[in-house]
Design an enzyme around this catalytic site. Structure first.
Site, short mmCIF file in Angstrom:
data_model
loop_
_atom_site.label_atom_id
_atom_site.label_comp_id
_atom_site.label_asym_id
_atom_site.label_seq_id
_atom_site.Cartn_x
_atom_site.Cartn_y
_atom_site.Cartn_z
N THR A 1 5.35 3.14 -0.35
CA THR A 1 4.87 2.91 1.01
C THR A 1 4.94 1.43 1.35
O THR A 1 5.09 0.58 0.47
CB THR A 1 3.41 3.36 1.20
OG1 THR A 1 2.53 2.38 0.64
CG2 THR A 1 3.15 4.73 0.60
N ASP A 2 4.81 1.14 2.63
CA ASP A 2 4.55 -0.23 3.04
C ASP A 2 3.04 -0.42 3.09
O ASP A 2 2.26 0.48 2.78
CB ASP A 2 5.23 -0.51 4.39
CG ASP A 2 5.58 -1.99 4.57
OD1 ASP A 2 4.93 -2.84 3.92
OD2 ASP A 2 6.48 -2.30 5.36
N TRP A 3 2.61 -1.58 3.52
CA TRP A 3 1.23 -2.05 3.46
C TRP A 3 0.25 -1.12 4.17
O TRP A 3 0.31 -0.96 5.38
CB TRP A 3 1.20 -3.45 4.08
CG TRP A 3 -0.01 -4.26 3.86
CD1 TRP A 3 -1.09 -4.36 4.69
CD2 TRP A 3 -0.28 -5.14 2.76
NE1 TRP A 3 -2.01 -5.24 4.18
CE2 TRP A 3 -1.54 -5.74 3.00
CE3 TRP A 3 0.42 -5.47 1.60
CZ2 TRP A 3 -2.10 -6.67 2.12
CZ3 TRP A 3 -0.14 -6.40 0.74
CH2 TRP A 3 -1.38 -6.98 0.99
N GLU A 4 -0.64 -0.49 3.42
CA GLU A 4 -1.72 0.36 3.95
C GLU A 4 -1.24 1.56 4.77
O GLU A 4 -2.01 2.14 5.54
CB GLU A 4 -2.67 -0.47 4.85
CG GLU A 4 -3.51 -1.47 4.10
CD GLU A 4 -4.54 -2.16 4.98
OE1 GLU A 4 -5.70 -2.29 4.56
OE2 GLU A 4 -4.18 -2.59 6.10
N ASP A 5 0.01 1.96 4.61
CA ASP A 5 0.57 2.92 5.56
C ASP A 5 0.10 4.35 5.39
O ASP A 5 0.24 5.15 6.32
CB ASP A 5 2.10 2.85 5.53
CG ASP A 5 2.61 1.72 6.41
OD1 ASP A 5 1.84 1.25 7.27
OD2 ASP A 5 3.78 1.32 6.26
#
Length: 379
Positions: free
Chosen positions: A306-310
Site C-alpha cells: 500500500t501507499d501511506w495509510e491507504d
C-alpha cells in the site's frame, strides 16, 4: 564457437536461477509451516521509523536519532512487525547512522525473535539516495526524461542503488511509472512525462540499474525496486493529489499499463498501489486491478504494497468501509500483501487477526501474501 558459448552460458544461468528459485521456495514453505498467525500478520505490517525511534510519540523523534529498544521490541517481538520505512523528521542520515539504526533493528529481529526473520527496510530514493547525507543527487525523473537519454536513467539508478544498499537498506520505492499528463498535478516532477513509450524505456533502464542485469538483489550493490503507483495515479479530474480519476478501460490499458507491464516482465520485485480512486472505486479496494489485471493478466509474482495509510482511507476518506476493520478486509481481499500502516500498527495487526480468527479472511489468503514477502527477503 562464440555463439555456442553464449548460448551455453545463457542456459547455465537459467538452470542456476531455477535452482535458486526452487531453493527459496522450499525455504519459504518450511518457514510458513512454522509460523503462527500473529507472525504471519506481522510480516504484512510496515511501520514508520518514528514508531520505534527515541521520541515523545509515534509521529516524531528526538535528535540525535536513536533507536528506542523498548518500542522496537514491542513492535518486532510482540507484534512481529516485518518491515520499517522512511527516515525521521525528514532528515538525511549519514551512512554510519543508517547502519547503526538498522543494525539495532536487525539484532532484535534476528537474535531475539522466535524464528529470526529479518526486518526488510524500505526508503524513497527516487532521484538518488535522497535520505543519505553526502550522497549523489540526480535530477528528478522529469528532467532525466527531458534528456531523451536512457543511459542517464540507468546511471542514476546504479549509483543510487550502491549508496542506498551501503546504508543497510535493500529495498527502494522507485521508479515512478505514472504518466505526468496534467501540469496541475503537484508531483508531476516525479514522473518521466506523459509519453508511455518514453516512460517505459526510462523505467526499464532504472530497473536494470537498481536490480542489476540479472535481477540479483542479493548482490550488495543492488536494491529491490518498487514500481509506483499502480495504476493511473496522476490522471485525476481535479489535478490534485489523491483525488478521483475517470479513466476509460481502453485508455487505462493503452496509455497507463504498458510501462508497468514491461517493468514486470523485466523482473520488478514489488509494486506500490495508487492512493486515489478510479471510476468510483478506490484502487486499494479494486480486485479487478489488483488481482485480475496485476496478478492474472500481467502474472506479477512479487509484493504488493500500500501507499501511506491507504487502507485506513477506505474508511475515513472514501467511506466504503463501515470500520477500519472492514477496510482491512476489503484491501486484503482485493490483493494487498503489505500495509504501509505506518503508525497505528497494533490496530492493523489486531484487526487482521480478528478477521482471520472469525473466518472473514481465509488463512490461505494470508499465506499467499506472506510467501511473497518472505520470498523477497530470501532473495
Amino acid at each position: 564457437m562464440k555463439k555456442i558459448l553464449k548460448i551455453a552460458l545463457f542456459l547455465m544461468g537459467v538452470i542456476l536461477n531455477a535452482q535458486t528459485n526452487s531453493d527459496i521456495e522450499a525455504k519459504v514453505n518450511e518457514l510458513i509451516n512454522k509460523m503462527t498467525l500473529k507472525e504471519k500478520i506481522g510480516q504484512m505490517t510496515q511501520i514508520n521509523l518514528t514508531v520505534i525511534a527515541n521520541g515523545p510519540n509515534k509521529w516524531t523523534s528526538f535528535e540525535p536519532l536513536l533507536l528506542d529498544t523498548n518500542k522496537a521490541r514491542k513492535a518486532i517481538l510482540e507484534y512481529k512487525v516485518g518491515s520499517v520505512l522512511n527516515t525521521t523528521n525528514g532528515e538525511a542520515r549519514s551512512n554510519k547512522k543508517w547502519n547503526e539504526i538498522i543494525e539495532g533493528i536487525q539484532q532484535i529481529a534476528l537474535k531475539e525473535s522466535r524464528l529470526g526473520i529479518p526486518v526488510i527496510y524500505g526508503i524513497d530514493g527516487i532521484h538518488g539516495a535522497t535520505y543519505t547525507s553526502n550522497s549523489t543527487m540526480f535530477p528528478q525523473q522529469i528532467t532525466t526524461a527531458a534528456s531523451w537519454n536512457t543511459e542517464n536513467a540507468y546511471n542514476m539508478a546504479k549509483v543510487a542503488s550502491y549508496e542506498i544498499r551501503s546504508c543497510g537498506i535493500p529495498w527502494n520505492f522507485s521508479p515512478v511509472l505514472d504518466l505526468g499528463q496534467d501540469p496541475r498535478f503537484p508531483r508531476q516532477f516525479e514522473t518521466f512525462g506523459e509519453d508511455p513509450y518514453l516512460v517505459t524505456q526510462m523505467g526499464n533502464q532504472m530497473i536494470k540499474g537498481y536490480q542489476g542485469d540479472n535481477n540479483d538483489v542479493s548482490n550488495s550493490n543492488n536494491v529491490a525496486v518498487t514500481l509506483k503507483h499502480f495504476l493511473g495515479y496522476q490522471t485525476t479530474i481535479s489535478g490534485k493529489d489523491r483525488t478521483p480519476s475517470f479513466i476509460p478501460e481502453h485508455t487505462l490499458r493503452e496509455l497507463h499499463l504498458p510501462a508497468f507491464k514491461s517493468a514486470i516482465d523485466m523482473g520488478a520485485k514489488s509494486i506500490m498501489i495508487n492512493s486515489g480512486i478510479i471510476n468510483g472505486i478506490p484502487t486499494h479496494a479494486d480486485k479487478y486491478i489488483l488481482t485480475d489485471i496485476l496478478r492474472k493478466e500481467l502474472n506479477f509474482k512479487g509484493v504488493v504494497l500500500t501507499d501511506w495509510e491507504d487502507i485506513n482511507k477506505l474508511y475515513d476518506r472514501d467511506k466504503i468501509a463501515s470500520s477500519k476493520k472492514e477496510a482491512v478486509k476489503i484491501a486484503i481481499d482485493a490483493g494487498i500483501d503489505m500495509s504501509m500502516v505506518p503508525y497505528e500498527y497494533e490496530e492493523f495487526c489486531d484487526n487482521l487477526y480478528e478477521l482471520v480468527s472469525e473466518g472473514s479472511v481465509p488463512v490461505s489468503r494470508i499465506n499467499e501474501s506472506v510467501k511473497r514477502i518472505l520470498n523477497l527477503k530470501y532473495e
